[in-house]
Design an enzyme around this catalytic site. Structure first.
Site, PDB file in Angstrom:
ATOM      1  N   HIS A 101      -0.246 -12.089   3.100  1.00 16.92           N
ATOM      2  CA  HIS A 101      -1.168 -11.657   3.703  1.00 16.92           C
ATOM      3  C   HIS A 101      -2.297 -11.038   2.979  1.00 16.92           C
ATOM      4  O   HIS A 101      -1.994 -11.161   1.508  1.00 16.92           O
ATOM      5  CB  HIS A 101      -0.794 -10.224   4.614  1.00 16.92           C
ATOM      6  CG  HIS A 101      -0.411  -8.953   3.757  1.00 16.92           C
ATOM      7  ND1 HIS A 101       1.052  -8.840   3.382  1.00 16.92           N
ATOM      8  CD2 HIS A 101      -0.937  -8.062   3.253  1.00 16.92           C
ATOM      9  CE1 HIS A 101       1.152  -7.718   2.726  1.00 16.92           C
ATOM     10  NE2 HIS A 101      -0.005  -7.277   2.384  1.00 16.92           N
ATOM     11  N   HIS A 106       2.179  -8.007   9.563  1.00 14.85           N
ATOM     12  CA  HIS A 106       0.758  -8.166   9.217  1.00 14.85           C
ATOM     13  C   HIS A 106       0.799  -9.467   8.421  1.00 14.85           C
ATOM     14  O   HIS A 106       1.238 -10.000   7.695  1.00 14.85           O
ATOM     15  CB  HIS A 106       0.184  -7.240   8.579  1.00 14.85           C
ATOM     16  CG  HIS A 106       0.594  -6.724   7.197  1.00 14.85           C
ATOM     17  ND1 HIS A 106       1.607  -6.825   6.827  1.00 14.85           N
ATOM     18  CD2 HIS A 106      -0.123  -6.089   6.237  1.00 14.85           C
ATOM     19  CE1 HIS A 106       2.038  -6.246   5.653  1.00 14.85           C
ATOM     20  NE2 HIS A 106       0.556  -5.940   4.919  1.00 14.85           N
ATOM     21  N   HIS A 136      -6.563  -6.538  -1.628  1.00 12.10           N
ATOM     22  CA  HIS A 136      -5.255  -7.197  -2.186  1.00 12.10           C
ATOM     23  C   HIS A 136      -5.132  -8.493  -1.672  1.00 12.10           C
ATOM     24  O   HIS A 136      -5.369  -8.662  -0.463  1.00 12.10           O
ATOM     25  CB  HIS A 136      -4.438  -6.339  -2.636  1.00 12.10           C
ATOM     26  CG  HIS A 136      -3.586  -5.853  -1.459  1.00 12.10           C
ATOM     27  ND1 HIS A 136      -3.579  -4.611  -0.492  1.00 12.10           N
ATOM     28  CD2 HIS A 136      -2.369  -6.391  -0.634  1.00 12.10           C
ATOM     29  CE1 HIS A 136      -2.694  -4.616   0.387  1.00 12.10           C
ATOM     30  NE2 HIS A 136      -2.151  -5.784   0.468  1.00 12.10           N
ATOM     31  N   HIS A 169       6.210   1.471   1.647  1.00 10.06           N
ATOM     32  CA  HIS A 169       4.869   1.754   2.618  1.00 10.06           C
ATOM     33  C   HIS A 169       5.590   2.290   3.808  1.00 10.06           C
ATOM     34  O   HIS A 169       6.557   2.137   4.357  1.00 10.06           O
ATOM     35  CB  HIS A 169       4.228   0.546   2.755  1.00 10.06           C
ATOM     36  CG  HIS A 169       3.478  -0.097   2.112  1.00 10.06           C
ATOM     37  ND1 HIS A 169       2.433   0.652   1.165  1.00 10.06           N
ATOM     38  CD2 HIS A 169       2.996  -1.504   1.470  1.00 10.06           C
ATOM     39  CE1 HIS A 169       1.606  -0.393   0.527  1.00 10.06           C
ATOM     40  NE2 HIS A 169       1.959  -1.274   0.720  1.00 10.06           N
ATOM     41  N   TYR A 190       1.785  -2.358  -6.269  1.00 10.73           N
ATOM     42  CA  TYR A 190       0.458  -2.867  -6.567  1.00 10.73           C
ATOM     43  C   TYR A 190      -0.047  -3.127  -7.959  1.00 10.73           C
ATOM     44  O   TYR A 190       0.229  -2.365  -8.761  1.00 10.73           O
ATOM     45  CB  TYR A 190      -0.710  -1.808  -6.031  1.00 10.73           C
ATOM     46  CG  TYR A 190      -0.725  -1.898  -4.313  1.00 10.73           C
ATOM     47  CD1 TYR A 190      -0.869  -3.124  -3.596  1.00 10.73           C
ATOM     48  CD2 TYR A 190      -0.566  -0.657  -3.597  1.00 10.73           C
ATOM     49  CE1 TYR A 190      -1.208  -2.949  -2.327  1.00 10.73           C
ATOM     50  CE2 TYR A 190      -0.752  -0.608  -2.246  1.00 10.73           C
ATOM     51  CZ  TYR A 190      -1.115  -2.019  -1.591  1.00 10.73           C
ATOM     52  OH  TYR A 190      -0.962  -1.924  -0.155  1.00 10.73           O
ATOM     53  N   GLU A 235      -0.402  -7.858  -4.592  1.00  9.88           N
ATOM     54  CA  GLU A 235       0.927  -6.751  -4.031  1.00  9.88           C
ATOM     55  C   GLU A 235       1.962  -8.122  -4.269  1.00  9.88           C
ATOM     56  O   GLU A 235       1.926  -8.994  -3.712  1.00  9.88           O
ATOM     57  CB  GLU A 235       0.735  -6.360  -2.904  1.00  9.88           C
ATOM     58  CG  GLU A 235       1.853  -5.560  -2.245  1.00  9.88           C
ATOM     59  CD  GLU A 235       1.735  -5.062  -0.897  1.00  9.88           C
ATOM     60  OE1 GLU A 235       0.766  -5.795  -0.002  1.00  9.88           O
ATOM     61  OE2 GLU A 235       2.349  -4.135  -0.440  1.00  9.88           O
TER      62      GLU A 235
END
Lengths: 314, 113
Positions: free
Chosen positions: A150, A206, A220, A252, A261, A271
């Site tokens: 993503h 996501h 990112h 997260h 990260y 990431e």
């Protein structure tokens, strides 16, 4: 019909040699092509299409464009109509103008980010093939990322001036590209402003995310890893290679992902995103994070925001 | 054996050592020193923008979004792309400068912004 997934990202890098060392030796991607302009194309081992990252040497860092693959060629005609009807200009891109890709649509999200949609990209197969495959191929370098997972795009956000490109881009993705909202951060009186959103078009938490900031930019792009152990190993690889790590392995709150990260040698944030978090579904209720829990939303263990998370991007 | 140079930050009076093969920001961070905002360490994000007041140094390519050719000629650079060749005296001009000087973070009205 519709959008399948993120298909590629085109990043600007300051030094191609340093960038290639990073994407090949640290992430473990494979260089598959260099075009006549010197742009370099890379593929992760578990991807079956020709490439997912294009690196372009430039005098500044950041993202040139992002590409999503749709299921059927005819989808492009429908999307051209619906994007135009929404009031956004669409350009027809001929076959192979993007190398190894069929005809495409090019347009800008309300945030300004350039996006391509296409149905065809040259098939080359995964690193293990389709017949009696091994779980993973031999000879993987570095972190051995599976696929481009993503991207998070920074969007202009200034409620005092009635600017919220997070909300506008989110609405466009939902109304026109048929993404669905999975999680969001709301701020302001009674949470009236959407500051950040995570949207899916598949079953992963996501496929794209938007976060508000002073100016638009690239936050990112993330690459998938199976497990927490793989994330730890990826962090070891980064330590060995003196990669600038922004946030060490952590969970997260949003998406439940296992994350690191870090920055490529030109300062573009990458990431490694481990685990699937949960099975995203169109009828799953939207998760909302409030301003007073921002720290936990992003970095669940410390519960504290990291200054660089929203102030450092390209 | 590396040669070490002293880096002096005008605003805070902070002094730290940097070897000849190391960029200023990396030297600062690895010794736990503060004074220059730390971002991507790749010349891309621009938060570590400094003005070099005295000393000789080499630079590597940095984003033109944050340092123009004119600025570069005037001795403005990103600390993560500056490799000292002598003792260095510098001033911090990056966008997070206020945070460093005030020892507090900038006022954010809406979460991240």
């Amino acid at each position: 019909m519709g959008v399948l997934r993120i298909s590629h990202i085109n990043l600007r890098v300051l030094d191609m040699t340093a960038a290639l060392k990073h994407y090949e030796d640290v992430l473990g991607m494979e260089k598959v092509h260099t075009d006549s302009e010197g742009n370099v194309y890379l593929k992760a081992w578990d991807e079956w299409d020709k490439y997912s990252v294009i690196l372009s040497e430039s005098d500044r860092a950041g993202m040139n464009h992002i590409g999503y693959k749709v299921e059927k060629d005819a989808d492009l005609d429908e999307f051209k109509q619906s994007i135009t009807d929404y009031g956004i200009e669409v350009e027809d891109i001929s076959s192979d103008a993007l190398e190894f890709v069929g005809r495409a649509l090019k347009f800008n999200l309300p945030s300004g980010h350039e996006m391509y949609l296409y149905a065809d990209k040259e098939y080359v197969g995964t690193g293990v093939g389709t017949t009696n495959p091994d779980p993973w191929p031999d000879g993987i370098k570095g972190a051995g990322v599976h696929w481009l997972d993503h991207a998070l795009l920074m969007c202009e956000f200034d409620p005092e001036k009635s600017i919220n490109k997070v909300a506008e881009s989110t609405q466009f993705m939902i109304d026109v590209l048929d993404f669905y909202l999975v999680e969001q951060v709301v701020v302001g009186p009674d949470g009236c402003f959407q500051l950040a959103t995570w949207l899916s078009v598949s079953n992963t938490p996501h496929d794209i995310a938007f976060v508000g900031g002073p100016v638009m930019g690239f936050h990112h792009c993330a690459f998938f890893l199976d497990s927490w152990d793989d994330v730890l190993k990826a962090a070891d690889v980064m330590g060995k290679n003196k990669v600038k790590v922004d946030v060490t392995p952590q969970r997260h709150g949003i998406t439940r992902g296992y994350t690191i990260y870090f920055f490529d040698p030109s300062g573009n944030r990458n990431e490694t995103f481990g685990g699937l978090g949960y099975l995203a579904q169109r009828d799953r209720p939207v998760t909302t994070w409030t301003e007073d829990h921002l720290g936990s939303a992003i970095f669940f263990h410390t519960g504290e925001l990291v200054e660089s998370f929203t102030s450092v991007y390209t | 054996m590396s040669e070490f140079f002293s880096i002096y930050i005008e605003e805070t009076g902070e002094v730290f050592k940097c070897s000849d093969g190391q960029h200023i920001l990396s030297a600062m961070a690895s010794m736990g020193k503060k004074g220059i905002p730390s971002g991507c360490h790749g010349g891309g994000c621009g938060v570590c923008k400094i003005r070099l007041l005295d000393g000789t140094y080499k630079t590597e390519k940095m984003s033109r979004t944050y340092v123009s050719e004119g600025e570069e000629e005037e001795g403005i650079a990103l600390a993560c792309r500056v490799f000292p060749m002598s003792d260095i005296h510098l001033s911090v001009i990056g966008k997070l400068r206020k945070n460093i000087l005030k020892k507090t973070t900038a006022v954010k009205r809406y979460g991240f912004v």
